[in-house]
Write a protein that holds these residues in place. Structure first.
Motif, PDB file in Angstrom:
ATOM      1  N   GLU A  86       1.198 -16.945   7.000  1.00 27.13           N
ATOM      2  CA  GLU A  86       1.998 -17.798   7.870  1.00 27.13           C
ATOM      3  C   GLU A  86       1.429 -19.210   7.903  1.00 27.13           C
ATOM      4  O   GLU A  86       2.179 -20.196   7.857  1.00 27.13           O
ATOM      5  CB  GLU A  86       2.047 -17.231   9.287  1.00 27.13           C
ATOM      6  CG  GLU A  86       2.854 -18.113  10.233  1.00 27.13           C
ATOM      7  CD  GLU A  86       3.085 -17.480  11.585  1.00 27.13           C
ATOM      8  OE1 GLU A  86       3.933 -18.003  12.326  1.00 27.13           O
ATOM      9  OE2 GLU A  86       2.450 -16.467  11.912  1.00 27.13           O
ATOM     10  N   ASN A 123      14.446 -19.837  23.188  1.00 22.21           N
ATOM     11  CA  ASN A 123      15.008 -19.265  21.982  1.00 22.21           C
ATOM     12  C   ASN A 123      16.433 -18.783  22.254  1.00 22.21           C
ATOM     13  O   ASN A 123      16.866 -18.674  23.412  1.00 22.21           O
ATOM     14  CB  ASN A 123      14.108 -18.166  21.404  1.00 22.21           C
ATOM     15  CG  ASN A 123      14.013 -16.936  22.287  1.00 22.21           C
ATOM     16  OD1 ASN A 123      15.018 -16.411  22.765  1.00 22.21           O
ATOM     17  ND2 ASN A 123      12.792 -16.443  22.490  1.00 22.21           N
ATOM     18  N   HIS A 160      12.360 -16.660   4.409  1.00 22.24           N
ATOM     19  CA  HIS A 160      11.840 -16.455   5.761  1.00 22.24           C
ATOM     20  C   HIS A 160      11.671 -14.979   6.080  1.00 22.24           C
ATOM     21  O   HIS A 160      10.662 -14.548   6.611  1.00 22.24           O
ATOM     22  CB  HIS A 160      12.773 -17.111   6.783  1.00 22.24           C
ATOM     23  CG  HIS A 160      12.233 -17.133   8.171  1.00 22.24           C
ATOM     24  ND1 HIS A 160      12.285 -16.037   9.009  1.00 22.24           N
ATOM     25  CD2 HIS A 160      11.622 -18.110   8.877  1.00 22.24           C
ATOM     26  CE1 HIS A 160      11.736 -16.344  10.176  1.00 22.24           C
ATOM     27  NE2 HIS A 160      11.317 -17.606  10.115  1.00 22.24           N
ATOM     28  N   ASP A 162      12.837 -13.078   8.391  1.00 18.01           N
ATOM     29  CA  ASP A 162      12.898 -12.565   9.764  1.00 18.01           C
ATOM     30  C   ASP A 162      13.695 -13.500  10.662  1.00 18.01           C
ATOM     31  O   ASP A 162      13.273 -13.856  11.761  1.00 18.01           O
ATOM     32  CB  ASP A 162      11.488 -12.368  10.323  1.00 18.01           C
ATOM     33  CG  ASP A 162      11.480 -11.432  11.546  1.00 18.01           C
ATOM     34  OD1 ASP A 162      12.454 -10.666  11.716  1.00 18.01           O
ATOM     35  OD2 ASP A 162      10.501 -11.478  12.318  1.00 18.01           O
ATOM     36  N   GLU A 166      15.491 -14.577  18.425  1.00 15.63           N
ATOM     37  CA  GLU A 166      14.174 -14.860  19.000  1.00 15.63           C
ATOM     38  C   GLU A 166      13.388 -15.882  18.183  1.00 15.63           C
ATOM     39  O   GLU A 166      12.464 -16.519  18.714  1.00 15.63           O
ATOM     40  CB  GLU A 166      13.352 -13.562  19.103  1.00 15.63           C
ATOM     41  CG  GLU A 166      13.835 -12.591  20.164  1.00 15.63           C
ATOM     42  CD  GLU A 166      14.983 -11.716  19.699  1.00 15.63           C
ATOM     43  OE1 GLU A 166      15.393 -10.819  20.452  1.00 15.63           O
ATOM     44  OE2 GLU A 166      15.487 -11.930  18.562  1.00 15.63           O
ATOM     45  N   ASN A 167      13.733 -16.047  16.917  1.00 15.52           N
ATOM     46  CA  ASN A 167      12.992 -16.964  16.047  1.00 15.52           C
ATOM     47  C   ASN A 167      13.721 -18.286  15.818  1.00 15.52           C
ATOM     48  O   ASN A 167      13.410 -19.023  14.880  1.00 15.52           O
ATOM     49  CB  ASN A 167      12.683 -16.296  14.707  1.00 15.52           C
ATOM     50  CG  ASN A 167      11.600 -15.248  14.837  1.00 15.52           C
ATOM     51  OD1 ASN A 167      10.828 -15.248  15.798  1.00 15.52           O
ATOM     52  ND2 ASN A 167      11.543 -14.336  13.880  1.00 15.52           N
ATOM     53  N   VAL A 179      11.356 -20.812  13.663  1.00 16.24           N
ATOM     54  CA  VAL A 179       9.943 -20.530  13.884  1.00 16.24           C
ATOM     55  C   VAL A 179       9.555 -19.183  13.287  1.00 16.24           C
ATOM     56  O   VAL A 179      10.388 -18.440  12.785  1.00 16.24           O
ATOM     57  CB  VAL A 179       9.595 -20.562  15.388  1.00 16.24           C
ATOM     58  CG1 VAL A 179       9.971 -21.903  16.004  1.00 16.24           C
ATOM     59  CG2 VAL A 179      10.297 -19.433  16.145  1.00 16.24           C
ATOM     60  N   ASP A 180       8.276 -18.861  13.390  1.00 13.80           N
ATOM     61  CA  ASP A 180       7.677 -17.589  12.996  1.00 13.80           C
ATOM     62  C   ASP A 180       7.850 -17.300  11.504  1.00 13.80           C
ATOM     63  O   ASP A 180       8.728 -16.545  11.083  1.00 13.80           O
ATOM     64  CB  ASP A 180       8.230 -16.427  13.814  1.00 13.80           C
ATOM     65  CG  ASP A 180       7.308 -15.207  13.749  1.00 13.80           C
ATOM     66  OD1 ASP A 180       6.413 -15.197  12.877  1.00 13.80           O
ATOM     67  OD2 ASP A 180       7.476 -14.280  14.548  1.00 13.80           O
TER      68      ASP A 180
END
Length: 564
Positions: A86, A123, A160, A162, A166-167, A179-180
């Motif tokens: 990451e 988010n 990515h 995912d 939430e991301n 993100v993430d």
């Protein structure tokens, strides 16, 4: 407050405390980042809201701590690899405004940490809960905002893997941030054909991810599922009928949507990859062609520097000219990340620096320019009119000390009435990078066709080549986006600053960084014809006594833009 990072303690200490009052654990990471509050925890780590103690305003940031709770050597090893991955991905994806910036990655007290930009907002899962299902207009805007981000990471050969509500974080200004990148992977031609790790969030992951074969279209699938979830406020598992073997998401729509949007989403979430969009460009093409879609979506290109009339040429007499290039002001990240090949601790910590506009020599000072100025009346010291070993009017002058370079600037100031000087180290790196974040201004690697260095050595995926064993005529290799030449290789270039062993306490502007020790050595930047390519990186620093000269050392001058 100051949150203890010891998983066995977790005491919240008083502000400005250096050590935990319960367990004695050091509270500052890398002597600068202070955790304030736990904001997330999962099976492999914890996330903290934090502040950067080195910045006067103590801006917020995020600390991610690798703290695995799973058992099994293989599981822990894979989790550790993903955590490090990451950091690598965040660093490689550069300064895209819709991807969190990586500030640091390191190990402390036996645990891995990464520090990244704090994205202030909620988010999309939180927004869905508080505000209810999304409208068609909101979905069009979501696609308009996020598809160019996907295009950007795919061009960087990253998947990515995912994407889910939430991301995706919505900033206070409405901009969406992806993100993430903990699950992200390289999408090289070889990797795309190989079965890898089964990863992704259930319900949002594309079918091929279930057998470890993520492709670019996998991210398109996940974004499509995210959209139908936001439109219906129903979990993805319920939007797919096992008995029918098809999506039934329209049955759950609180309000009907247009045929055009429905067709785009249907193609994004096709289970069969051959019937799904193969690239973001295909999605954008259909959206831009829709009569009811929002204004045309285009992938933003990096801003190009604007060259204006403030660039000028100084006449030194007898046909000798000195070209000065206008460098626009801006903000950049100075130094090298730990993931950069050949980087050193002296190039860290990376830090944000804001530079005022200035003018810089288009080339390192040439022998013709040196000889013209050396004939001018002395200011503080004598100058050898012809010090260079490798002769040539348009080759860089070499075998000049820092004091010699300063005398050159002093004589030029007296001749022209302009404030010529050596650049600060921050100005030099800002001008060299010209908006780039890679090791060299032309990319992640270097070849002898791009710069003059010892071609017997390689960097990254670069190849070996010619070792010229001498300087070359200035301007022989491609310039950067500011129009400056020879910043990588040819001759080391003196800077005005005293040497400091790292960037702890460094200025956050173009200030020349001096020390109380007047005998401190001075800075050199850029590498030379004699050096291997790692020394030619934008972030590389070198120091020597100010009175030392050699056939590797030259300089470049700057001038304030204010006089114009």
């Amino acid at each position: 407050m100051s949150q203890c990072l010891n998983p066995d303690c977790k005491l919240v200490n008083q502000p400005n405390t250096k050590f935990c009052q319960r367990c004695g654990n050091k509270l500052l990471l890398a002597d600068r980042y202070r955790a304030v509050q736990i904001i997330g925890q999962g099976g492999f780590g914890r996330t903290f809201r934090a502040v950067d103690e080195h910045k006067p305003s103590k801006p917020p940031c995020v600390i991610k701590q690798f703290y695995p709770q799973a058992q099994g050597t293989d599981t822990l090893q894979k989790a550790a690899e993903l955590f490090e991955q990451e950091a690598v991905r965040l660093d490689e994806l550069g300064k895209h405004p819709q991807i969190p910036e990586l500030f640091a990655y390191f190990t402390q007290d036996g645990r891995q940490y990464l520090v990244q930009e704090f994205i202030d907002g909620q988010n999309l899962a939180q927004i869905l809960t508080s505000e209810g299902y999304f409208s068609e207009k909101q979905i069009w805007n979501l696609l308009k905002d996020l598809l160019p981000v996907l295009e950007f990471i795919h061009k960087g050969q990253v998947i990515h893997r995912d994407i889910k509500p939430e991301n995706i974080i919505r900033r206070s200004n409405g901009q969406l941030v992806l993100v993430d990148f903990g699950a992200a992977k390289y999408a090289t031609a070889t990797a795309l054909g190989v079965t890898g790790t089964v990863i992704g969030s259930a319900g949002y992951a594309a079918p091929e991810q279930g057998i470890g074969k993520a492709i670019y279209a996998s991210d398109i699938y996940s974004l499509g599922v995210t959209c139908i979830h936001l439109l219906t406020q129903v979990e993805p598992f319920e939007l797919y009928s096992i008995s029918e073997g098809d999506w039934v998401w329209r049955d759950y729509l609180p309000n009907p949507i247009s045929k055009e949007l429905g067709q785009v989403l249907d193609k994004m979430i096709q289970g069969a990859t051959k019937r799904r969009y193969q690239s973001v460009a295909e999605v954008l093409n259909d959206i831009n062609g829709s009569p009811i879609a929002p204004p045309k979506i285009s992938v933003p290109q990096p801003p190009q520097p604007k060259f204006i009339s403030q660039s000028f040429t100084e006449d030194l007499g007898n046909g000798v000219k000195l070209d000065m290039v206008y460098i626009p002001g801006g903000t950049f990240t100075m130094g090298a990340p730990v993931t950069e090949e050949g980087s050193r601790n002296s190039e860290r910590p990376q830090h944000s620096v804001t530079i005022k506009a200035f003018l810089m020599g288009k080339y390192p000072v040439t022998q013709a320019q040196w000889q013209a100025v050396a004939k001018l009346p002395k200011v503080n010291r004598d100058l050898n009119p012809d010090p260079s070993r490798f002769k040539g009017a348009n080759r860089p002058v070499e075998r000049v000390s820092w004091y010699d370079a300063v005398e050159f600037c002093d004589r030029l100031c007296r001749l022209t009435g302009k404030a010529y000087r050596l650049p600060s180290e921050a100005e030099w790196e800002y001008a060299c990078r010209a908006g780039t974040t890679t090791p060299f201004y032309f990319g992640r690697t270097i070849t002898p066709e791009l710069a003059n260095y010892d071609g017997n050595y390689t960097y990254g995926s670069g190849t070996k080549g010619k070792y010229r064993q001498e300087t070359t005529t200035v301007g022989s290799f491609p310039p950067n986006k500011f129009g400056l030449y020879d910043l990588h290789g040819n001759v080391w270039e003196w800077c005005a600053d005293h040497w400091h062993s790292d960037y702890q306490g460094a200025p956050n502007d173009e200030t020349i960084w001096l020390s109380s020790d007047k005998n401190s050595s001075r800075l050199l930047r850029g590498g030379s014809w004699y050096d291997d390519p790692g020394y030619c990186r934008s972030a590389c620093r070198h120091d020597l006594n100010a009175d030392y000269d050699n056939l590797y050392f030259g300089f470049r001058i700057v001038c304030s833009a204010e006089w114009t």
